[in-house]
Write an enzyme that holds these catalytic residues in place. Structure first.
Site, PDB file in Angstrom:
ATOM      1  NE  ARG A 137      -2.211  -2.520   2.595  1.00  0.00           N
ATOM      2  CZ  ARG A 137      -2.182  -2.791   3.873  1.00  0.00           C
ATOM      3  NH1 ARG A 137      -2.846  -2.042   4.713  1.00  0.00           N
ATOM      4  NH2 ARG A 137      -1.498  -3.813   4.329  1.00  0.00           N
TER       5      ARG A 137
ATOM      6  CD  GLU B 185       1.938  -9.536  18.312  1.00  0.00           C
ATOM      7  OE1 GLU B 185       1.400  -9.044  17.313  1.00  0.00           O
ATOM      8  OE2 GLU B 185       1.373  -9.685  19.408  1.00  0.00           O
TER       9      GLU B 185
HETATM   10  P1  AMP Z   1       4.887  -2.533  11.422  1.00  0.00           P
HETATM   11  O1  AMP Z   1       6.166  -3.034  10.822  1.00  0.00           O
HETATM   12  O2  AMP Z   1       4.421  -3.318  12.601  1.00  0.00           O
HETATM   13  O3  AMP Z   1       4.933  -1.030  11.691  1.00  0.00           O
HETATM   14  O4  AMP Z   1       3.759  -2.789  10.354  1.00  0.00           O
HETATM   15  C1  AMP Z   1       3.666  -1.963   9.262  1.00  0.00           C
HETATM   16  C2  AMP Z   1       3.247  -2.687   8.028  1.00  0.00           C
HETATM   17  O5  AMP Z   1       2.218  -3.647   8.266  1.00  0.00           O
HETATM   18  C3  AMP Z   1       2.669  -1.688   7.064  1.00  0.00           C
HETATM   19  O6  AMP Z   1       3.153  -1.999   5.768  1.00  0.00           O
HETATM   20  C4  AMP Z   1       1.174  -1.851   7.181  1.00  0.00           C
HETATM   21  O7  AMP Z   1       0.614  -1.819   5.905  1.00  0.00           O
HETATM   22  C5  AMP Z   1       0.965  -3.198   7.828  1.00  0.00           C
HETATM   23  N1  AMP Z   1       0.072  -3.166   9.012  1.00  0.00           N
HETATM   24  C6  AMP Z   1       0.442  -3.383  10.288  1.00  0.00           C
HETATM   25  N2  AMP Z   1      -0.607  -3.329  11.126  1.00  0.00           N
HETATM   26  C7  AMP Z   1      -1.674  -3.042  10.358  1.00  0.00           C
HETATM   27  C8  AMP Z   1      -3.074  -2.841  10.632  1.00  0.00           C
HETATM   28  N3  AMP Z   1      -3.576  -2.947  11.883  1.00  0.00           N
HETATM   29  N4  AMP Z   1      -3.881  -2.558   9.598  1.00  0.00           N
HETATM   30  C9  AMP Z   1      -3.379  -2.454   8.349  1.00  0.00           C
HETATM   31  N5  AMP Z   1      -2.094  -2.643   8.025  1.00  0.00           N
HETATM   32  C10 AMP Z   1      -1.236  -2.940   9.011  1.00  0.00           C
END
Ligand code: AMP
Length: 177
Positions: A59, A96
């Site tokens: 996205r 996680e």
């Molecule tokens: P993070 O590495 O945990 O910051 O996760 C970021 C990536 O995961 C991004 O590319 C987001 O598109 C996706 N992502 C993580 N959590 C969500 C969520 N609750 N809803 C949508 N996309 C998420």
């Protein structure tokens, strides 16, 4: 003032139990809000002398490319492992449960380039931090990070050091408020 949150859909227990997935597709499908979101993401960086916008699969591609056009710079893709055809550099980071690996073409940026990292959601910050590590490994510098939405309760920004962060929508708690 355009309300971006009205068209971000909460999908409980996707892609796994306990996760509230933030679905931005209804927002992208709305012509007026799509234009407004791209402008709002681009505006803080108009004077940042960027060399490029770096979008994170998938996205981050949808938002990053029009933001790059709005800023008059090119777009660079950071992809999941195995998707880019040329020589790449890789970064593996913890999720996680388990790990993930992302990569960038080794010739995608030049040393000294000042770039913006863009994604739809800042959650734990692992993906954005790994993207910054890839860029720094190639000698580029991260001017900042830009997100449509920040899940503040996960404190992802703590993993991004003191680099500038801009986001349009802050979600403060897991209930989605
Ligand atoms: P993070 O590495 O945990 O910051 O996760 C970021 C990536 O995961 C991004 O590319 C987001 O598109 C996706 N992502 C993580 N959590 C969500 C969520 N609750 N809803 C949508 N996309 C998420």
């Amino acid at each position: 003032m355009i309300d971006f949150t009205a068209l971000i859909r909460d999908v409980p227990d996707f892609p796994e139990p306990g996760i509230v997935f933030k679905d931005i597709m209804p927002l992208l499908a709305d012509a007026e809000r799509l234009r407004a979101v791209v402008t709002a993401l681009a505006d803080p960086w108009r004077d940042a002398s960027l060399a490029a916008v770096v979008g994170i699969e998938a996205r981050g591609f949808l938002l990053g490319t029009p933001v790059a056009m709005a800023l008059g710079v090119g777009f660079i893709a950071v992809r999941k492992a195995g998707k880019l055809p040329g020589p790449t550099v890789q970064e593996t980071y913890g999720l996680e449960y388990g790990t993930d690996t992302i990569e960038i073409h080794a010739d995608a940026v030049s040393a000294g380039d000042h770039v913006l990292v863009l994604d739809d959601v800042l959650a734990t910050g692992g993906t954005a931090a790994a993207t910054a590590a890839l860029l720094e490994c190639l000698g580029a510098s991260v001017a900042g990070f830009s997100f449509l939405l920040e899940l503040g309760f996960l404190d992802g920004r703590a993993r991004l050091g003191d680099t500038r962060i801009e986001r349009l929508v802050l979600v403060d708690d897991e209930a989605g408020d």
